[in-house]
Design a protein around this motif. Structure first.
Motif, PDB file in Angstrom:
ATOM      1  N   VAL A   4     -31.507 -21.427  42.691  1.00  0.00           N
ATOM      2  CA  VAL A   4     -33.148 -20.877  42.227  1.00  0.00           C
ATOM      3  C   VAL A   4     -32.842 -19.594  41.745  1.00  0.00           C
ATOM      4  N   PRO A   5     -33.535 -19.141  40.637  1.00  0.00           N
ATOM      5  CA  PRO A   5     -33.690 -17.791  40.282  1.00  0.00           C
ATOM      6  C   PRO A   5     -34.372 -16.806  41.001  1.00  0.00           C
TER       7      PRO A   5
ATOM      8  N   ALA B  47     -28.118  -6.929  44.577  1.00  0.00           N
ATOM      9  CA  ALA B  47     -27.777  -8.156  43.653  1.00  0.00           C
ATOM     10  C   ALA B  47     -26.823  -9.086  44.308  1.00  0.00           C
ATOM     11  N   ALA B  48     -25.808  -8.388  45.419  1.00  0.00           N
ATOM     12  CA  ALA B  48     -24.842  -9.177  45.887  1.00  0.00           C
ATOM     13  C   ALA B  48     -25.746  -9.930  47.162  1.00  0.00           C
ATOM     14  N   VAL B  49     -26.818  -9.885  47.677  1.00  0.00           N
ATOM     15  CA  VAL B  49     -27.801 -10.552  48.443  1.00  0.00           C
ATOM     16  C   VAL B  49     -28.358 -11.709  48.056  1.00  0.00           C
ATOM     17  N   LEU B  50     -28.952 -11.367  46.759  1.00  0.00           N
ATOM     18  CA  LEU B  50     -29.566 -12.255  45.881  1.00  0.00           C
ATOM     19  C   LEU B  50     -28.738 -13.288  45.562  1.00  0.00           C
ATOM     20  N   GLU B  51     -27.340 -12.958  45.141  1.00  0.00           N
ATOM     21  CA  GLU B  51     -26.463 -13.823  44.717  1.00  0.00           C
ATOM     22  C   GLU B  51     -26.024 -14.743  45.994  1.00  0.00           C
TER      23      GLU B  51
ATOM     24  N   PHE C 194     -37.982 -21.222  51.735  1.00  0.00           N
ATOM     25  CA  PHE C 194     -38.943 -20.663  50.720  1.00  0.00           C
ATOM     26  C   PHE C 194     -38.523 -21.212  49.550  1.00  0.00           C
ATOM     27  N   ASP C 195     -39.488 -21.644  48.786  1.00  0.00           N
ATOM     28  CA  ASP C 195     -39.226 -22.199  47.469  1.00  0.00           C
ATOM     29  C   ASP C 195     -39.937 -21.035  46.434  1.00  0.00           C
ATOM     30  N   PRO C 196     -38.961 -20.347  45.706  1.00  0.00           N
ATOM     31  CA  PRO C 196     -39.731 -19.451  44.891  1.00  0.00           C
ATOM     32  C   PRO C 196     -40.565 -19.857  43.651  1.00  0.00           C
ATOM     33  N   ALA C 197     -40.237 -21.136  43.370  1.00  0.00           N
ATOM     34  CA  ALA C 197     -40.957 -21.777  42.088  1.00  0.00           C
ATOM     35  C   ALA C 197     -42.411 -22.159  42.828  1.00  0.00           C
TER      36      ALA C 197
END
Length: 354
Positions: A243-244, A280-284, A317-320
């Motif tokens: 997911v983005p 950034a590392a956590v999001l990746e 959790f669905d960010p979309a």
């Protein structure tokens, strides 16, 4: 490891500042420098030591004293009173009392008898690991880049591949007197080694000056970071992105809504503070296809799970389709299930004598 190249650890040693310090003060300085970067060791993690000659308050003679981080200290904020002080000759004499690995727990009770100058700071279980290294300055840290090597199934081979003969390797052994003897034996048999990796545990480094010890620790960690950068360059990490990420402002707004609910549910027995990290590392990692199976593997170093438990709770959790109310409604059930799972883990793994 993140595909975005992490910065190398900086060498923060200041010769002029260190020159104005006493030996114990230089130990505090070294510890604070190492603990200031969580890539070196997490909060409360790791320990440092110096073997220092001081006047015995009873005899007036110069004696060798081990200054080593005491139980419960934090490297980043530790002061002089956070270190235990013990007579080295008495610590060496303990070898003669040792009855073997099945009795090693009884050796902890002897440590107070080696206390120098009535120091009330309790000595930690890692004291023998520092005492029996035949170098005056020792760092024991838990860097993420080193843990990634230490916890690998081919940990020994990776250590050799990355560091050659400069860094050794020892198999997993719980901290205690026996492991201290292992470290001492390794040092005697490998006089040119700069340190070693303990399987599934962490890094030991040493030197003949405080500066040399500190700089060796930083250099070895940077060498591991560089190796991982080389190995992961151009490759898909964590199975790629599933997911983005949401925009930064939206991420923080969602966190602000979730945190009070989470804090309330986990603060039944003691008050907790929350920390939000969307680097950034956590999001990746949290956006990746392999988030759930990798999170379920849990932590890979005993020093880490003292702070984080065996594995994190992943909240769906669905960010979309960011339905925060639905997430909030499910959190009590998620946390209850986590507690049941953790209790089952504890019951499976506990020992009658531990």
């Amino acid at each position: 490891m993140s595909t975005s190249a992490p910065k190398r650890l900086a060498n923060l040693w200041d010769d002029a500042k260190a020159a104005a310090m006493s030996e114990p003060e230089r130990l505090v300085y070294r510890s604070n420098l190492l603990g200031s970067d969580k890539r070196v060791t997490n909060y409360g993690g790791g320990n440092t030591s110096s073997k220092i000659f001081q006047k015995d308050p009873l005899t007036g003679q110069d004696v060798e004293v081990l200054w080593v981080k005491g139980s419960g200290g934090d490297s980043a904020s530790i002061k002089l009173d956070g270190f235990s002080t013990l007579y080295m000759d008495k610590l060496r004499a303990l070898k003669g009392l040792y009855r073997g690995v099945e009795f090693e727990d009884e050796m902890v009770g002897y440590l107070p008898h080696a206390t120098f100058n009535l120091n009330p700071r309790a000595a930690s279980i890692d004291t023998p690991l520092h005492a029996y290294v035949n170098h005056p300055y020792v760092d024991h840290m838990h860097p993420d880049a080193i843990i990634a090597i230490a916890a690998s199934v081919n940990s020994k081979e990776l250590t050799k591949q990355i560091f050659g003969d400069s860094i050794g390797w020892l198999p997993w052994k719980k901290p205690g007197f026996e492991l201290g003897l292992w470290l001492g034996k390794y040092c005697e048999e490998n006089p040119n080694s700069k340190g070693l990796i303990l399987e599934s545990h962490g890094l030991f480094t040493w030197g003949d000056t405080p500066k040399e010890c500190y700089e060796t620790t930083i250099a070895i960690i940077n060498q591991a970071i560089a190796w991982f950068e080389q190995q992961t360059e151009g490759k898909t990490i964590f199975g790629g992105a599933a997911v983005p990420s949401l925009p930064a402002e939206q991420r923080r707004a969602i966190a602000a809504k979730l945190m009070p609910k989470i804090r309330g549910l986990i603060s039944e027995d003691s008050h907790k503070l929350g920390h939000f990290d969307d680097s950034a590392a956590v999001l990746e990692f949290v956006n990746s296809n392999n988030l759930r199976p990798l999170a379920a593997l849990g932590t890979s170093c005993p020093d880490h799970f003292l702070r984080t438990k065996i594995r994190p709770l992943v909240i769906e959790f669905d960010p979309a389709n960011p339905d925060i109310d639905a997430v909030v409604a499910n959190i009590p059930e998620d946390i209850a299930a986590y507690r049941v799972d953790y209790q089952a883990y504890y019951d499976r793994c506990k020992h009658d004598n531990s």
